[in-house]
Every structure is written in structure tokens, then in C-alpha cells.
Scaffold this active site. Structure first.
Site, mmCIF file in Angstrom:
data_model
loop_
_atom_site.group_PDB
_atom_site.id
_atom_site.type_symbol
_atom_site.label_atom_id
_atom_site.label_comp_id
_atom_site.label_asym_id
_atom_site.label_seq_id
_atom_site.Cartn_x
_atom_site.Cartn_y
_atom_site.Cartn_z
ATOM 1 N N THR A 97 0.814 -1.217 0.000
ATOM 2 C CA THR A 97 0.000 0.000 0.000
ATOM 3 C C THR A 97 0.856 1.279 0.000
ATOM 4 O O THR A 97 0.517 2.229 -0.727
ATOM 5 C CB THR A 97 -0.997 -0.014 1.169
ATOM 6 O OG1 THR A 97 -1.822 -1.180 1.049
ATOM 7 C CG2 THR A 97 -1.862 1.225 1.186
ATOM 8 N N GLU A 116 0.641 9.650 -5.677
ATOM 9 C CA GLU A 116 1.193 10.995 -5.486
ATOM 10 C C GLU A 116 2.083 11.398 -6.656
ATOM 11 O O GLU A 116 2.065 12.560 -7.078
ATOM 12 C CB GLU A 116 1.964 11.074 -4.168
ATOM 13 C CG GLU A 116 1.057 11.183 -2.973
ATOM 14 C CD GLU A 116 1.774 11.764 -1.777
ATOM 15 O OE1 GLU A 116 1.392 12.870 -1.354
ATOM 16 O OE2 GLU A 116 2.724 11.112 -1.287
ATOM 17 N N GLY A 144 2.280 17.250 -0.227
ATOM 18 C CA GLY A 144 1.111 16.459 0.121
ATOM 19 C C GLY A 144 0.489 16.927 1.426
ATOM 20 O O GLY A 144 1.184 17.263 2.379
ATOM 21 N N HIS A 177 -7.265 0.660 -1.181
ATOM 22 C CA HIS A 177 -6.430 -0.313 -1.893
ATOM 23 C C HIS A 177 -7.263 -1.583 -1.985
ATOM 24 O O HIS A 177 -7.403 -2.304 -1.010
ATOM 25 C CB HIS A 177 -5.119 -0.530 -1.133
ATOM 26 C CG HIS A 177 -4.118 -1.332 -1.891
ATOM 27 N ND1 HIS A 177 -2.854 -1.560 -1.405
ATOM 28 C CD2 HIS A 177 -4.165 -1.959 -3.093
ATOM 29 C CE1 HIS A 177 -2.173 -2.290 -2.269
ATOM 30 N NE2 HIS A 177 -2.965 -2.546 -3.307
ATOM 31 N N ARG A 185 -3.043 18.304 -2.349
ATOM 32 C CA ARG A 185 -1.726 18.914 -2.283
ATOM 33 C C ARG A 185 -1.892 20.412 -2.108
ATOM 34 O O ARG A 185 -2.929 20.972 -2.450
ATOM 35 C CB ARG A 185 -0.918 18.596 -3.553
ATOM 36 C CG ARG A 185 -0.717 17.085 -3.738
ATOM 37 C CD ARG A 185 0.193 16.754 -4.886
ATOM 38 N NE ARG A 185 1.570 17.140 -4.638
ATOM 39 C CZ ARG A 185 2.433 16.448 -3.896
ATOM 40 N NH1 ARG A 185 2.074 15.342 -3.302
ATOM 41 N NH2 ARG A 185 3.669 16.875 -3.753
#
Length: 134
Positions: A40, A48, A67, A74, A118
């Protein structure tokens, strides 16, 4: 009147990045589990990376994004040797905040899906603040 850096970004910007899963990308290798499938943390990093790529060509000089928040489901395992692709689409621009919708796929199957937020910052000031000694 000076143009605001965030005006360089408009909803709809997209980017896609790919990763062929290696042993170094597995949950076992990154410490997020004990199974030999895509971990993950690597899925998050790939998502990202797609958001960074989506803004790269329009990034104003001296600026960067960092971030702020990741929300990711997932959903499916990906074995070593398989190639996954992360696609990010800029959904919302709210001042300096950029909200992306992301999807990670393995062929036709969705491996992960979610949102990445972000924030646009002055790179030099951000690094100076982060590396200041107490």
C-alpha cells in the site's frame, strides 16, 4: 495586479505514471505486511507521483506542491512482475489547495482509488522552515 501562482492550475489537468512491480515494491519489502504483492505505501507513492506529474508542466518558478492528505482504498493485490498505472485528475482548485481524484489500475482492473490533496507552496521558504534547527 500580480497573477496568483495557483491560477496556473485548472481542473481537468491529468497525468499517468506506471510502475512494474518488483520485489522492492512488495508489502514484505516496505514493511506494510508480510505478503509478496504490491504494498500500500508504494500504491500511495505512485498515486502521489501522478499528481506531481499533472502539475509539473504548469508549475510556476520557485513553487512546488506538498502532500496534505491522502484518502485511498487499496482494493486488489498486484503480484510482482505486473505493471500498474496511476492516473490523477485535478478535480478542484481552492486557493493554494489542489484536490486530485486518483485511480490505480492493473489492465482493466482497479487496484486502488481515492483522492490526494496537495498545497502549493514557495519551495525555498518551505525547505528553510522544514530544516530550521530549534
Amino acid at each position: 495586479m500580480q497573477e496568483q501562482p495557483e491560477s496556473a492550475f485548472v481542473p481537468g489537468l491529468t497525468a499517468r505514471v506506471e510502475l512494474t512491480v518488483t520485489d522492492a515494491d512488495t508489502a514484505q519489502a516496505v514493511g506494510s505486511g508480510d505478503v509478496p504483492v504490491l504494498g500500500t505505501p508504494r500504491v500511495v507513492a505512485l498515486a502521489e507521483a501522478a499528481t506531481v506529474a499533472a502539475t509539473a508542466t504548469r508549475m510556476p518558478a520557485g513553487m512546488t506542491t506538498v502532500g496534505l492528505r491522502v484518502e485511498l482504498d487499496h482494493r486488489a493485490p498486484t503480484p510482482v512482475g505486473r505493471t500498474v498505472a496511476a492516473e490523477a485528475r485535478l478535480a478542484t482548485v481552492d486557493g493554494r489547495r489542489l484536490l486530485f481524484e486518483v485511480a490505480v489500475t492493473d489492465g482493466a482492473d482497479t487496484v486502488a482509488q481515492g483522492r490526494v490533496e496537495r498545497v502549493l507552496v514557495d519551495r525555498r521558504r518551505f525547505v528553510e522552515r522544514a530544516t530550521r534547527t530549534a
